[in-house]
Design a protein around this motif. Structure first.
Motif, mmCIF file in Angstrom:
data_model
loop_
_atom_site.group_PDB
_atom_site.id
_atom_site.type_symbol
_atom_site.label_atom_id
_atom_site.label_comp_id
_atom_site.label_asym_id
_atom_site.label_seq_id
_atom_site.Cartn_x
_atom_site.Cartn_y
_atom_site.Cartn_z
ATOM 1 N N ASN A 198 46.375 34.666 42.256
ATOM 2 C CA ASN A 198 45.852 35.929 41.722
ATOM 3 C C ASN A 198 45.058 35.771 40.424
ATOM 4 O OD1 ASN A 198 47.103 37.263 43.824
ATOM 5 N ND2 ASN A 198 48.750 38.135 42.602
ATOM 6 N N ILE A 199 44.300 34.678 40.311
ATOM 7 C CA ILE A 199 43.510 34.471 39.091
ATOM 8 C C ILE A 199 42.302 35.414 39.062
ATOM 9 C CG2 ILE A 199 42.042 32.835 37.865
ATOM 10 C CD1 ILE A 199 45.018 32.392 37.456
ATOM 11 N N VAL A 200 42.101 36.065 37.917
ATOM 12 C CA VAL A 200 41.013 37.028 37.747
ATOM 13 C C VAL A 200 39.674 36.295 37.638
ATOM 14 C CG1 VAL A 200 40.048 38.800 36.219
ATOM 15 C CG2 VAL A 200 42.535 38.699 36.625
ATOM 16 N N ASP A 201 38.704 36.767 38.412
ATOM 17 C CA ASP A 201 37.330 36.294 38.287
ATOM 18 C C ASP A 201 36.651 37.199 37.266
ATOM 19 O OD1 ASP A 201 34.569 35.881 38.526
ATOM 20 O OD2 ASP A 201 34.710 35.388 40.661
ATOM 21 N N ARG A 202 36.428 36.704 36.054
ATOM 22 C CA ARG A 202 35.904 37.548 34.987
ATOM 23 C C ARG A 202 34.530 38.111 35.329
ATOM 24 N NH1 ARG A 202 39.412 34.102 32.057
ATOM 25 N NH2 ARG A 202 40.159 34.900 30.028
ATOM 26 N N LYS A 203 33.717 37.377 36.069
ATOM 27 C CA LYS A 203 32.393 37.876 36.427
ATOM 28 C C LYS A 203 32.472 39.062 37.383
ATOM 29 C CE LYS A 203 29.848 33.557 35.692
ATOM 30 N NZ LYS A 203 28.977 32.512 36.322
ATOM 31 N N MET B 20 48.393 30.670 49.766
ATOM 32 C CA MET B 20 47.672 29.962 48.716
ATOM 33 C C MET B 20 46.591 30.851 48.126
ATOM 34 S SD MET B 20 48.937 27.028 48.139
ATOM 35 C CE MET B 20 47.617 26.205 47.259
ATOM 36 N N GLY B 21 46.521 30.881 46.814
ATOM 37 C CA GLY B 21 45.514 31.677 46.137
ATOM 38 C C GLY B 21 44.318 30.848 45.729
ATOM 39 N N GLY B 22 43.379 31.499 45.045
ATOM 40 C CA GLY B 22 42.127 30.822 44.722
ATOM 41 C C GLY B 22 41.922 30.550 43.263
ATOM 42 N N GLY B 23 42.984 30.330 42.515
ATOM 43 C CA GLY B 23 42.854 30.081 41.081
ATOM 44 C C GLY B 23 42.547 28.639 40.771
ATOM 45 N N LEU C 130 43.680 34.177 33.612
ATOM 46 C CA LEU C 130 44.389 35.447 33.657
ATOM 47 C C LEU C 130 44.805 35.710 35.097
ATOM 48 C CD1 LEU C 130 41.807 37.552 31.576
ATOM 49 C CD2 LEU C 130 43.721 36.202 30.689
ATOM 50 N N SER C 131 46.062 36.023 35.295
ATOM 51 C CA SER C 131 46.568 36.301 36.633
ATOM 52 C C SER C 131 47.126 37.715 36.675
ATOM 53 C CB SER C 131 47.652 35.296 37.010
ATOM 54 O OG SER C 131 48.296 35.668 38.221
ATOM 55 N N THR C 132 47.104 38.334 37.847
ATOM 56 C CA THR C 132 47.706 39.647 38.040
ATOM 57 C C THR C 132 48.857 39.539 39.034
ATOM 58 O OG1 THR C 132 46.369 40.319 39.939
ATOM 59 C CG2 THR C 132 45.412 40.658 37.743
ATOM 60 N N VAL C 133 49.568 40.645 39.211
ATOM 61 C CA VAL C 133 50.624 40.669 40.224
ATOM 62 C C VAL C 133 50.164 41.452 41.450
ATOM 63 C CG1 VAL C 133 52.555 40.275 38.662
ATOM 64 C CG2 VAL C 133 51.758 42.622 39.061
ATOM 65 N N SER C 134 48.862 41.384 41.715
ATOM 66 C CA SER C 134 48.336 42.002 42.926
ATOM 67 C C SER C 134 49.140 41.526 44.133
ATOM 68 C CB SER C 134 46.858 41.623 43.097
ATOM 69 O OG SER C 134 46.356 42.120 44.316
ATOM 70 N N GLY C 135 49.548 42.458 44.953
ATOM 71 C CA GLY C 135 50.347 42.123 46.130
ATOM 72 C C GLY C 135 51.715 42.771 46.109
ATOM 73 N N ILE C 136 52.188 43.144 44.908
ATOM 74 C CA ILE C 136 53.535 43.708 44.841
ATOM 75 C C ILE C 136 53.536 45.228 45.012
ATOM 76 C CG2 ILE C 136 54.128 41.871 43.211
ATOM 77 C CD1 ILE C 136 54.526 44.102 41.087
ATOM 78 N N ASN D 188 41.387 45.601 34.465
ATOM 79 C CA ASN D 188 40.296 46.395 33.900
ATOM 80 C C ASN D 188 40.642 46.982 32.532
ATOM 81 O OD1 ASN D 188 41.979 48.156 35.829
ATOM 82 N ND2 ASN D 188 40.959 49.685 34.560
ATOM 83 N N HIS D 189 41.944 47.104 32.238
ATOM 84 C CA HIS D 189 42.359 47.684 30.959
ATOM 85 C C HIS D 189 42.163 46.731 29.778
ATOM 86 C CE1 HIS D 189 45.750 45.452 32.554
ATOM 87 N NE2 HIS D 189 46.354 45.475 31.389
#
Length: 376
Positions: free
Chosen positions: A368-373, A4-7, A120-126, A105-106
Protein backbone atom coordinates in the motif's frame (compact mmCIF):
# COMPACT_ATOMS: atom_id res chain seq x y z
CA UNK A 1 -5.33 -12.94 2.74
CA UNK A 2 -2.59 -10.54 1.74
CA UNK A 3 -1.45 -10.12 -1.83
CA UNK A 4 1.90 -8.70 -2.91
CA UNK A 5 1.85 -4.94 -3.15
CA UNK A 6 3.73 -2.53 -5.35
CA UNK A 7 5.90 -0.61 -2.90
CA UNK A 8 9.65 -0.18 -2.90
CA UNK A 9 11.96 -2.95 -1.82
CA UNK A 10 13.44 -2.13 1.58
CA UNK A 11 16.63 -3.76 2.85
CA UNK A 12 16.59 -5.24 6.32
CA UNK A 13 17.50 -2.44 8.71
CA UNK A 14 17.53 -1.99 12.46
CA UNK A 15 17.95 0.98 14.74
CA UNK A 16 20.32 1.45 17.64
CA UNK A 17 21.67 -1.75 19.23
CA UNK A 18 19.80 -3.91 16.74
CA UNK A 19 16.37 -2.65 17.74
CA UNK A 20 13.60 -1.18 15.59
CA UNK A 21 11.83 1.78 17.13
CA UNK A 22 8.12 2.04 16.29
CA UNK A 23 6.28 5.19 17.31
CA UNK A 24 2.47 4.97 17.31
CA UNK A 25 0.48 8.21 17.51
CA UNK A 26 -3.12 7.03 17.28
CA UNK A 27 -6.59 8.27 18.27
CA UNK A 28 -7.48 5.40 20.60
CA UNK A 29 -5.91 4.17 23.84
CA UNK A 30 -3.24 1.48 23.58
CA UNK A 31 -5.42 -0.98 25.49
CA UNK A 32 -7.82 -1.09 22.52
CA UNK A 33 -5.08 -2.75 20.47
CA UNK A 34 -3.37 -4.75 23.22
CA UNK A 35 -3.97 -8.17 21.68
CA UNK A 36 -2.62 -7.43 18.20
CA UNK A 37 0.26 -5.33 19.61
CA UNK A 38 1.34 -8.26 21.78
CA UNK A 39 1.20 -10.59 18.77
CA UNK A 40 3.40 -8.19 16.81
CA UNK A 41 5.89 -7.84 19.67
CA UNK A 42 6.04 -11.63 20.05
CA UNK A 43 6.80 -11.98 16.33
CA UNK A 44 9.33 -9.12 16.37
CA UNK A 45 11.19 -9.34 19.71
CA UNK A 46 13.60 -6.55 18.66
CA UNK A 47 10.72 -4.11 18.17
CA UNK A 48 10.54 -1.29 20.71
CA UNK A 49 7.10 0.33 20.66
CA UNK A 50 6.22 3.77 22.02
CA UNK A 51 2.54 4.71 22.06
CA UNK A 52 1.03 8.19 22.23
CA UNK A 53 -2.75 8.57 22.46
CA UNK A 54 -3.98 11.39 20.20
CA UNK A 55 -7.41 12.20 21.63
CA UNK A 56 -9.43 13.26 18.57
CA UNK A 57 -12.75 12.67 20.33
CA UNK A 58 -12.31 15.79 22.47
CA UNK A 59 -12.54 18.82 20.13
CA UNK A 60 -10.56 20.93 22.61
CA UNK A 61 -7.58 18.58 22.27
CA UNK A 62 -7.43 18.51 18.48
CA UNK A 63 -4.21 19.86 17.01
CA UNK A 64 -2.77 20.04 20.55
CA UNK A 65 -1.06 16.66 20.55
CA UNK A 66 2.46 16.91 21.91
CA UNK A 67 4.81 14.09 21.01
CA UNK A 68 8.17 14.22 22.80
CA UNK A 69 10.89 15.12 20.33
CA UNK A 70 13.16 12.33 21.55
CA UNK A 71 10.53 9.76 20.51
CA UNK A 72 10.26 10.76 16.88
CA UNK A 73 13.97 11.56 16.52
CA UNK A 74 14.90 7.93 17.16
CA UNK A 75 11.89 6.36 15.45
CA UNK A 76 12.47 3.97 12.53
CA UNK A 77 8.76 3.61 11.74
CA UNK A 78 5.82 5.89 12.56
CA UNK A 79 2.20 4.71 12.70
CA UNK A 80 -0.31 7.56 12.63
CA UNK A 81 -3.57 8.83 11.20
CA UNK A 82 -3.14 12.62 11.22
CA UNK A 83 -0.12 13.59 13.30
CA UNK A 84 3.23 14.12 11.62
CA UNK A 85 6.54 15.64 12.75
CA UNK A 86 7.16 19.14 11.36
CA UNK A 87 9.50 17.99 8.59
CA UNK A 88 11.72 15.13 7.44
CA UNK A 89 14.94 16.55 8.91
CA UNK A 90 13.76 15.87 12.47
CA UNK A 91 13.14 12.16 11.76
CA UNK A 92 16.50 11.08 10.27
CA UNK A 93 15.97 7.37 10.93
CA UNK A 94 12.39 6.97 9.69
CA UNK A 95 12.12 4.61 6.74
CA UNK A 96 8.34 4.15 6.73
CA UNK A 97 5.31 6.14 7.81
CA UNK A 98 2.31 3.84 8.12
CA UNK A 99 -0.93 5.79 7.95
CA UNK A 100 -3.85 4.08 9.65
CA UNK A 101 -6.18 5.69 7.09
CA UNK A 102 -7.44 4.64 3.66
CA UNK A 103 -5.85 7.59 1.90
CA UNK A 104 -3.20 10.27 2.28
CA UNK A 105 -4.95 13.29 0.77
CA UNK A 106 -5.09 14.92 4.22
CA UNK A 107 -1.28 15.33 4.28
CA UNK A 108 -0.50 16.20 0.66
CA UNK A 109 0.55 19.74 1.62
CA UNK A 110 2.78 18.61 4.48
CA UNK A 111 6.57 19.03 3.99
CA UNK A 112 7.14 15.32 4.62
CA UNK A 113 4.79 14.48 1.75
CA UNK A 114 6.03 17.19 -0.61
CA UNK A 115 9.74 17.37 0.13
CA UNK A 116 10.85 13.92 1.28
CA UNK A 117 11.13 10.45 -0.17
CA UNK A 118 10.14 8.61 3.00
CA UNK A 119 7.82 5.76 1.94
CA UNK A 120 4.22 6.38 2.98
CA UNK A 121 1.82 3.48 3.34
CA UNK A 122 -1.93 3.37 3.97
CA UNK A 123 -4.23 0.73 5.39
CA UNK A 124 -6.27 0.57 2.20
CA UNK A 125 -8.10 -2.74 2.21
CA UNK A 126 -9.40 -2.76 5.77
CA UNK A 127 -12.48 -0.62 5.07
CA UNK A 128 -14.28 -2.86 2.56
CA UNK A 129 -16.58 -4.88 4.85
CA UNK A 130 -18.03 -2.06 6.94
CA UNK A 131 -18.34 0.46 4.10
CA UNK A 132 -19.97 -2.07 1.78
CA UNK A 133 -22.55 -2.73 4.50
CA UNK A 134 -23.20 1.02 4.77
CA UNK A 135 -23.64 1.35 0.99
CA UNK A 136 -26.10 -1.51 0.77
CA UNK A 137 -27.93 -0.46 3.95
CA UNK A 138 -28.49 3.10 2.74
CA UNK A 139 -29.61 1.93 -0.68
CA UNK A 140 -32.14 -0.46 0.89
CA UNK A 141 -33.36 2.25 3.28
CA UNK A 142 -34.09 4.33 0.19
CA UNK A 143 -35.58 1.64 -2.04
CA UNK A 144 -37.71 0.10 0.73
CA UNK A 145 -38.94 3.55 1.79
CA UNK A 146 -37.85 2.86 5.34
CA UNK A 147 -37.72 6.51 6.46
CA UNK A 148 -41.40 6.87 5.59
CA UNK A 149 -42.23 3.56 7.30
CA UNK A 150 -40.38 4.66 10.43
CA UNK A 151 -42.35 7.88 10.50
CA UNK A 152 -45.56 5.83 10.24
CA UNK A 153 -44.42 3.76 13.20
CA UNK A 154 -43.83 6.89 15.26
CA UNK A 155 -47.36 8.01 14.39
CA UNK A 156 -48.70 4.51 15.18
CA UNK A 157 -50.16 4.25 11.68
CA UNK A 158 -50.49 1.04 9.62
CA UNK A 159 -50.14 1.59 5.85
CA UNK A 160 -49.38 -1.69 4.12
CA UNK A 161 -49.79 -0.27 0.63
CA UNK A 162 -46.34 1.37 0.91
CA UNK A 163 -44.57 -1.94 0.36
CA UNK A 164 -46.17 -2.49 -3.03
CA UNK A 165 -43.90 0.14 -4.61
CA UNK A 166 -40.68 -1.67 -3.64
CA UNK A 167 -38.48 -3.12 -6.40
CA UNK A 168 -36.02 -5.75 -5.23
CA UNK A 169 -32.39 -5.71 -6.37
CA UNK A 170 -32.35 -8.76 -8.62
CA UNK A 171 -31.39 -7.69 -12.14
CA UNK A 172 -30.58 -4.12 -11.16
CA UNK A 173 -27.19 -2.68 -12.11
CA UNK A 174 -24.58 -1.14 -9.84
CA UNK A 175 -21.75 0.89 -11.31
CA UNK A 176 -18.68 1.12 -9.11
CA UNK A 177 -16.58 4.18 -9.85
CA UNK A 178 -13.17 3.17 -8.53
CA UNK A 179 -12.77 -0.58 -8.24
CA UNK A 180 -10.45 -0.83 -5.25
CA UNK A 181 -10.88 -2.83 -2.07
CA UNK A 182 -14.08 -1.04 -1.03
CA UNK A 183 -15.65 -1.24 -4.48
CA UNK A 184 -14.79 -4.92 -4.72
CA UNK A 185 -16.59 -5.74 -1.47
CA UNK A 186 -19.62 -3.72 -2.60
CA UNK A 187 -19.51 -5.79 -5.78
CA UNK A 188 -19.37 -9.05 -3.81
CA UNK A 189 -22.42 -8.17 -1.71
CA UNK A 190 -24.35 -6.70 -4.64
CA UNK A 191 -23.73 -9.81 -6.73
CA UNK A 192 -25.01 -11.98 -3.87
CA UNK A 193 -28.24 -9.94 -4.04
CA UNK A 194 -28.57 -10.70 -7.75
CA UNK A 195 -27.31 -7.38 -9.10
CA UNK A 196 -25.23 -6.89 -12.22
CA UNK A 197 -21.91 -5.18 -11.48
CA UNK A 198 -19.85 -2.99 -13.79
CA UNK A 199 -16.55 -1.40 -12.81
CA UNK A 200 -14.63 1.75 -13.70
CA UNK A 201 -10.92 2.36 -13.12
CA UNK A 202 -8.50 5.05 -14.21
CA UNK A 203 -6.27 2.64 -16.10
CA UNK A 204 -7.26 -0.20 -18.43
CA UNK A 205 -7.41 -3.72 -17.03
CA UNK A 206 -7.40 -5.84 -20.20
CA UNK A 207 -5.88 -9.04 -18.77
CA UNK A 208 -6.87 -11.33 -15.89
CA UNK A 209 -3.61 -10.46 -14.15
CA UNK A 210 -4.31 -6.71 -14.37
CA UNK A 211 -7.72 -7.18 -12.78
CA UNK A 212 -6.36 -8.75 -9.60
CA UNK A 213 -6.37 -6.96 -6.25
CA UNK A 214 -2.74 -6.61 -5.19
CA UNK A 215 -3.44 -4.91 -1.88
CA UNK A 216 -4.46 -5.99 1.60
CA UNK A 217 -7.61 -8.11 1.62
CA UNK A 218 -9.70 -8.96 4.66
CA UNK A 219 -10.09 -12.76 4.40
CA UNK A 220 -13.33 -13.89 2.81
CA UNK A 221 -14.16 -10.49 1.29
CA UNK A 222 -13.80 -8.55 -1.93
CA UNK A 223 -13.09 -9.69 -5.46
CA UNK A 224 -9.43 -10.82 -5.38
CA UNK A 225 -9.25 -11.89 -9.01
CA UNK A 226 -11.51 -9.16 -10.43
CA UNK A 227 -13.99 -11.61 -11.94
CA UNK A 228 -17.26 -10.14 -10.64
CA UNK A 229 -17.85 -7.19 -13.04
CA UNK A 230 -19.70 -8.12 -16.22
CA UNK A 231 -18.06 -5.13 -17.91
CA UNK A 232 -15.02 -3.03 -17.12
CA UNK A 233 -14.63 0.61 -18.17
CA UNK A 234 -11.62 2.89 -17.80
CA UNK A 235 -10.07 6.22 -18.67
CA UNK A 236 -9.19 9.63 -17.30
CA UNK A 237 -11.21 11.63 -19.86
CA UNK A 238 -14.84 12.77 -19.73
CA UNK A 239 -16.03 10.74 -22.76
CA UNK A 240 -14.81 7.52 -21.11
CA UNK A 241 -16.50 8.44 -17.83
CA UNK A 242 -19.73 9.31 -19.64
CA UNK A 243 -19.72 5.99 -21.48
CA UNK A 244 -19.68 4.29 -18.08
CA UNK A 245 -22.45 6.51 -16.73
CA UNK A 246 -24.61 5.73 -19.78
CA UNK A 247 -25.03 2.09 -18.72
CA UNK A 248 -28.49 2.54 -17.11
CA UNK A 249 -27.18 2.45 -13.57
CA UNK A 250 -29.60 1.87 -10.71
CA UNK A 251 -26.87 2.47 -8.14
CA UNK A 252 -23.67 4.47 -8.61
CA UNK A 253 -21.06 3.97 -5.89
CA UNK A 254 -18.21 6.49 -5.75
CA UNK A 255 -14.98 4.97 -4.45
CA UNK A 256 -12.23 6.99 -6.16
CA UNK A 257 -9.51 8.80 -4.19
CA UNK A 258 -9.55 12.59 -4.10
CA UNK A 259 -6.94 14.05 -6.45
CA UNK A 260 -6.74 17.07 -8.73
CA UNK A 261 -8.20 14.94 -11.52
CA UNK A 262 -11.15 13.65 -9.47
CA UNK A 263 -12.19 16.97 -7.87
CA UNK A 264 -15.77 17.65 -9.05
CA UNK A 265 -15.59 14.54 -11.20
CA UNK A 266 -19.39 14.41 -11.04
CA UNK A 267 -21.13 17.67 -11.92
CA UNK A 268 -24.00 19.00 -14.04
CA UNK A 269 -23.08 17.13 -17.23
CA UNK A 270 -22.65 13.81 -15.43
CA UNK A 271 -26.03 14.03 -13.69
CA UNK A 272 -27.61 14.78 -17.08
CA UNK A 273 -25.98 11.66 -18.54
CA UNK A 274 -27.31 9.55 -15.67
CA UNK A 275 -30.83 10.89 -16.18
CA UNK A 276 -30.79 10.24 -19.92
CA UNK A 277 -29.56 6.70 -19.36
CA UNK A 278 -31.99 5.82 -16.56
CA UNK A 279 -35.18 7.91 -16.45
CA UNK A 280 -36.24 5.97 -13.32
CA UNK A 281 -33.34 7.60 -11.52
CA UNK A 282 -29.89 6.50 -10.44
CA UNK A 283 -29.19 6.38 -6.71
CA UNK A 284 -25.79 7.95 -5.94
CA UNK A 285 -23.71 6.76 -3.01
CA UNK A 286 -20.53 8.62 -2.05
CA UNK A 287 -18.19 7.10 0.54
CA UNK A 288 -15.01 8.63 -0.85
CA UNK A 289 -14.54 12.39 -0.39
CA UNK A 290 -17.07 15.21 -0.61
CA UNK A 291 -15.17 17.25 -3.18
CA UNK A 292 -15.44 14.51 -5.79
CA UNK A 293 -19.03 15.70 -6.31
CA UNK A 294 -19.89 19.28 -7.30
CA UNK A 295 -22.23 19.77 -4.34
CA UNK A 296 -24.44 22.57 -5.74
CA UNK A 297 -24.90 20.48 -8.91
CA UNK A 298 -25.87 17.50 -6.75
CA UNK A 299 -28.47 19.54 -4.88
CA UNK A 300 -29.96 20.69 -8.18
CA UNK A 301 -29.98 17.11 -9.49
CA UNK A 302 -31.89 16.02 -6.39
CA UNK A 303 -34.34 18.92 -6.58
CA UNK A 304 -35.06 18.33 -10.29
CA UNK A 305 -35.19 14.53 -9.88
CA UNK A 306 -32.35 13.92 -12.31
CA UNK A 307 -31.33 11.20 -9.86
CA UNK A 308 -33.57 9.24 -7.49
CA UNK A 309 -31.59 10.12 -4.38
CA UNK A 310 -28.20 10.18 -2.71
CA UNK A 311 -26.50 8.63 0.30
CA UNK A 312 -23.52 10.67 1.47
CA UNK A 313 -21.05 9.74 4.15
CA UNK A 314 -18.83 12.60 3.01
CA UNK A 315 -19.60 16.24 2.24
CA UNK A 316 -17.88 19.45 1.23
CA UNK A 317 -16.96 20.83 3.73
CA UNK A 318 -16.85 18.64 6.82
CA UNK A 319 -18.46 19.09 9.24
CA UNK A 320 -21.34 20.26 7.05
CA UNK A 321 -22.56 23.67 8.32
CA UNK A 322 -26.10 23.64 9.72
CA UNK A 323 -27.21 26.25 7.17
CA UNK A 324 -25.98 24.27 4.15
CA UNK A 325 -28.82 23.53 1.70
CA UNK A 326 -27.63 19.95 1.30
CA UNK A 327 -29.24 19.09 4.65
CA UNK A 328 -32.71 19.74 3.23
CA UNK A 329 -32.17 18.41 -0.30
CA UNK A 330 -34.90 15.87 -1.18
CA UNK A 331 -34.16 12.13 -0.96
CA UNK A 332 -30.72 12.74 0.50
CA UNK A 333 -29.35 10.72 3.43
CA UNK A 334 -26.29 12.12 5.21
CA UNK A 335 -24.04 10.51 7.81
CA UNK A 336 -21.00 12.17 9.46
CA UNK A 337 -18.13 10.30 7.75
CA UNK A 338 -18.60 7.15 9.83
CA UNK A 339 -19.07 4.40 7.22
CA UNK A 340 -15.47 3.21 7.72
CA UNK A 341 -15.86 2.82 11.47
CA UNK A 342 -15.83 -0.62 13.07
CA UNK A 343 -14.84 -2.06 16.43
CA UNK A 344 -12.10 -4.08 14.70
CA UNK A 345 -10.59 -1.08 12.86
CA UNK A 346 -7.43 -0.90 14.97
CA UNK A 347 -6.84 -4.65 14.75
CA UNK A 348 -7.07 -4.63 10.96
CA UNK A 349 -4.89 -1.54 10.66
CA UNK A 350 -2.20 -3.16 12.80
CA UNK A 351 -2.43 -6.23 10.55
CA UNK A 352 -1.33 -4.07 7.62
CA UNK A 353 1.53 -2.66 9.70
CA UNK A 354 2.46 -6.20 10.74
CA UNK A 355 2.63 -7.28 7.10
CA UNK A 356 4.88 -4.32 6.28
CA UNK A 357 7.14 -5.19 9.22
CA UNK A 358 7.48 -8.67 7.75
CA UNK A 359 8.26 -7.32 4.31
CA UNK A 360 10.75 -4.85 5.73
CA UNK A 361 12.47 -7.68 7.62
CA UNK A 362 12.55 -9.88 4.51
CA UNK A 363 13.59 -7.13 2.08
CA UNK A 364 10.33 -7.42 0.09
CA UNK A 365 8.13 -4.80 -1.50
CA UNK A 366 6.07 -2.88 1.00
CA UNK A 367 2.28 -2.93 0.94
CA UNK A 368 0.00 0.00 0.00
CA UNK A 369 2.81 2.47 -0.76
CA UNK A 370 1.51 5.90 -1.82
CA UNK A 371 2.47 7.10 -5.29
CA UNK A 372 3.04 10.80 -4.59
CA UNK A 373 2.63 11.74 -8.26
CA UNK A 374 -0.77 10.06 -8.52
CA UNK A 375 -1.81 11.21 -5.06
CA UNK A 376 -2.70 7.76 -3.73
Amino acid sequence: MVAMGGGPEVPQQKGEKGRTHLLCVLPWPQKVSEKIIKEIQDEFPNLELQYVHENLEDPSQRLKIEVPEELYKRADIIATIKWLPPNASVIPNVELIQFFSAGSNHVTQHPIYKDSKIPLSTVSGIHGPQIAEWVIMMNLVHSHKYIYLYELQNKKEWEGITGRAVRDKVGQRVGILGYGSIGRQVARVAQAMGMDVIAYTASRRPTPESKKDNGFIVPGTGDPDGSIPSKWYSGLDKPSLHEFLKQELDLLVICVPLTKDTTHLLSTDEFAVLQQSNPNGTYVSNISRGKIIDQPALIKALETKQISGAALDVTDPEPLPSEDPLWSAPNCLITPHISGSTTVYSERAFQVLRENLRRRRDGCKLLNIVDRKRGY
